[in-house]
Design a protein around this motif. Structure first.
Motif, mmCIF file in Angstrom:
data_model
loop_
_atom_site.group_PDB
_atom_site.id
_atom_site.type_symbol
_atom_site.label_atom_id
_atom_site.label_comp_id
_atom_site.label_asym_id
_atom_site.label_seq_id
_atom_site.Cartn_x
_atom_site.Cartn_y
_atom_site.Cartn_z
ATOM 1 N N GLY A 225 -0.510 2.416 6.346
ATOM 2 C CA GLY A 225 0.619 1.613 6.779
ATOM 3 C C GLY A 225 1.923 2.366 6.904
ATOM 4 N N SER A 226 1.959 3.639 6.494
ATOM 5 C CA SER A 226 3.204 4.400 6.561
ATOM 6 C C SER A 226 3.479 4.854 7.991
ATOM 7 C CB SER A 226 3.162 5.600 5.609
ATOM 8 O OG SER A 226 2.103 6.486 5.963
ATOM 9 N N TYR A 227 4.708 5.266 8.242
ATOM 10 C CA TYR A 227 5.180 5.563 9.593
ATOM 11 C C TYR A 227 4.926 7.026 9.942
ATOM 12 C CZ TYR A 227 8.311 5.585 13.635
ATOM 13 O OH TYR A 227 8.853 5.699 14.899
ATOM 14 N N ALA B 295 5.420 -3.929 1.888
ATOM 15 C CA ALA B 295 4.365 -2.908 1.862
ATOM 16 C C ALA B 295 3.002 -3.554 1.660
ATOM 17 C CB ALA B 295 4.626 -1.893 0.747
ATOM 18 N N ASN B 296 2.005 -2.979 2.314
ATOM 19 C CA ASN B 296 0.653 -3.523 2.204
ATOM 20 C C ASN B 296 0.026 -3.153 0.853
ATOM 21 O OD1 ASN B 296 -1.150 -1.050 2.398
ATOM 22 N ND2 ASN B 296 0.072 -0.794 4.255
ATOM 23 N N ARG B 297 -1.064 -3.805 0.556
ATOM 24 C CA ARG B 297 -1.724 -3.623 -0.743
ATOM 25 C C ARG B 297 -2.180 -2.179 -0.968
ATOM 26 N NH1 ARG B 297 -4.271 -7.186 -4.402
ATOM 27 N NH2 ARG B 297 -5.809 -6.114 -5.708
ATOM 28 N N ALA B 298 -2.641 -1.509 0.081
ATOM 29 C CA ALA B 298 -3.105 -0.136 -0.064
ATOM 30 C C ALA B 298 -1.950 0.811 -0.394
ATOM 31 C CB ALA B 298 -3.816 0.310 1.217
ATOM 32 N N PHE B 299 -0.761 0.527 0.156
ATOM 33 C CA PHE B 299 0.419 1.321 -0.170
ATOM 34 C C PHE B 299 0.772 1.134 -1.644
ATOM 35 C CE2 PHE B 299 4.961 2.040 -0.606
ATOM 36 C CZ PHE B 299 5.192 3.173 0.159
ATOM 37 N N VAL B 300 0.720 -0.091 -2.133
ATOM 38 C CA VAL B 300 0.992 -0.361 -3.541
ATOM 39 C C VAL B 300 -0.030 0.348 -4.424
ATOM 40 C CG1 VAL B 300 1.095 -2.179 -5.302
ATOM 41 C CG2 VAL B 300 2.126 -2.554 -3.044
ATOM 42 N N PHE C 132 7.614 0.622 16.089
ATOM 43 C CA PHE C 132 7.044 1.326 14.941
ATOM 44 C C PHE C 132 5.670 0.789 14.555
ATOM 45 C CE2 PHE C 132 9.136 -2.093 12.516
ATOM 46 C CZ PHE C 132 8.240 -2.345 11.498
ATOM 47 N N LEU C 133 5.320 -0.426 14.985
ATOM 48 C CA LEU C 133 3.998 -0.964 14.653
ATOM 49 C C LEU C 133 2.877 -0.188 15.323
ATOM 50 C CD1 LEU C 133 4.573 -4.827 14.815
ATOM 51 C CD2 LEU C 133 4.789 -3.282 12.859
ATOM 52 N N LYS C 134 3.215 0.518 16.388
ATOM 53 C CA LYS C 134 2.199 1.277 17.136
ATOM 54 C C LYS C 134 2.086 2.714 16.649
ATOM 55 C CE LYS C 134 3.033 -1.512 21.304
ATOM 56 N NZ LYS C 134 4.021 -2.418 20.666
ATOM 57 N N ASN C 135 2.815 3.057 15.575
ATOM 58 C CA ASN C 135 2.849 4.454 15.143
ATOM 59 C C ASN C 135 2.765 4.550 13.620
ATOM 60 O OD1 ASN C 135 2.971 7.209 15.540
ATOM 61 N ND2 ASN C 135 5.201 7.285 15.694
ATOM 62 N N VAL C 136 1.716 3.932 13.080
ATOM 63 C CA VAL C 136 1.538 3.936 11.628
ATOM 64 C C VAL C 136 0.163 4.491 11.278
ATOM 65 C CG1 VAL C 136 3.080 1.967 11.322
ATOM 66 C CG2 VAL C 136 0.623 1.576 11.550
ATOM 67 N N VAL C 137 0.042 4.978 10.043
ATOM 68 C CA VAL C 137 -1.250 5.409 9.536
ATOM 69 C C VAL C 137 -2.157 4.179 9.433
ATOM 70 C CG1 VAL C 137 -2.479 6.445 7.585
ATOM 71 C CG2 VAL C 137 -0.226 7.319 8.257
ATOM 72 N N LYS C 138 -3.294 4.253 10.047
ATOM 73 C CA LYS C 138 -4.170 3.087 10.147
ATOM 74 C C LYS C 138 -4.680 2.652 8.772
ATOM 75 C CE LYS C 138 -3.935 2.578 14.575
ATOM 76 N NZ LYS C 138 -3.221 1.405 15.154
ATOM 77 N N ILE C 139 -4.907 1.370 8.689
ATOM 78 C CA ILE C 139 -5.436 0.771 7.480
ATOM 79 C C ILE C 139 -6.567 -0.150 7.882
ATOM 80 C CG2 ILE C 139 -3.744 -1.097 7.599
ATOM 81 C CD1 ILE C 139 -3.766 -1.288 4.610
#
Length: 231
Positions: free
Chosen positions: A120-122, A75-80, A221-228
């Motif tokens: 970063g979420s799906y 998980a990316n830092r913003a998700f944490v 799935f990399l093309k369908n995530v909430v942008k960060i």
């Protein structure tokens, strides 16, 4: 996560256990996570979820659909940041504590409820009738897998404890880490994969190795995530 948050110079969080081993070198992990560009990697299923785990509690707060998945995530830092400091995440965490095996619900649900808008979420469906979103953080040879992987070691609670003859399968996998090894069961298996990992690290250090990231670049799935923001 709390301890890690004190440090500023990191971009991804990967949680692990003591019974697994890396399939990728540090160099390869960095290359892959640059391709991910902020996308999280978390397992998630609705159709195969053990829904009885939360049937005897009130509906999940904030319209969250409970999702079953692995505790282990990338998980990316913003998700944490969201997990640690967002009120919705804390309310949902308290709700999961009333359910069975909450650690297999918390991260997966946050990552697969796009209305929460967590970086970063799906945003898509984690599975359809024919396609399951890949989960690359760790490889586990479950007895119930639809892929029919044979276990040459032994199974403990449906999980393959790897033996020597499992090494060819492991070295063909694209995942980041693999689980599970026992230090007192066919320890030569762990010795073999450790030597392979050492040799590959050495070759990359000496610039005698190229790592092709095409497989990871083409993950849908990399093309369908909430942008960060760029990390």
């Amino acid at each position: 996560m709390d301890d890690l948050w004190k440090y500023k110079k990191w971009k991804y969080f990967i949680n692990l256990t003591g019974q697994e081993y890396p399939l990728r070198t540090n160099y390869e992990l960095v290359k892959i996570l640059k391709v991910y560009d902020g996308a999280n990697d978390a397992e998630g299923t609705i159709k195969r979820a053990n829904k009885e785990r939360w049937q005897n509690v009130e509906p999940a707060p904030h319209g969250i659909t409970p999702i079953k998945g692995s505790l282990h995530i990338t998980a990316n830092r913003a998700f944490v940041d969201y997990v640690l400091h967002n009120e919705t995440a804390q309310v949902f965490l308290n709700w999961t504590k009333k359910t069975q095996i909450p650690d297999e619900t918390f991260f997966s649900s946050l990552n697969h409820n796009p209305q929460l808008n967590i970086p970063g979420s799906y945003k898509g469906e984690p599975e359809t009738d024919s396609v399951i979103k890949p989960f690359l953080t760790r490889f586990v040879n479950w007895e119930s897998t639809p892929f029919g992987w044979k276990c040459y070691g032994k199974r403990v609670r449906s999980v393959c404890i790897f033996g020597v003859e499992d090494i060819p399968l492991l070295l063909s996998r694209p995942e980041f880490f693999t689980n599970k090894f026992y230090i007192d069961y066919q320890p030569v298996a762990l010795d073999c994969i450790e030597e392979f990992h050492y040799n590959r690290t050495r070759d990359q250090y000496e610039q005698d190795w190229t790592f092709n990231t095409t497989y990871y670049e083409n993950l849908p799935f990399l093309k369908n995530v909430v942008k960060i923001n760029k990390i």
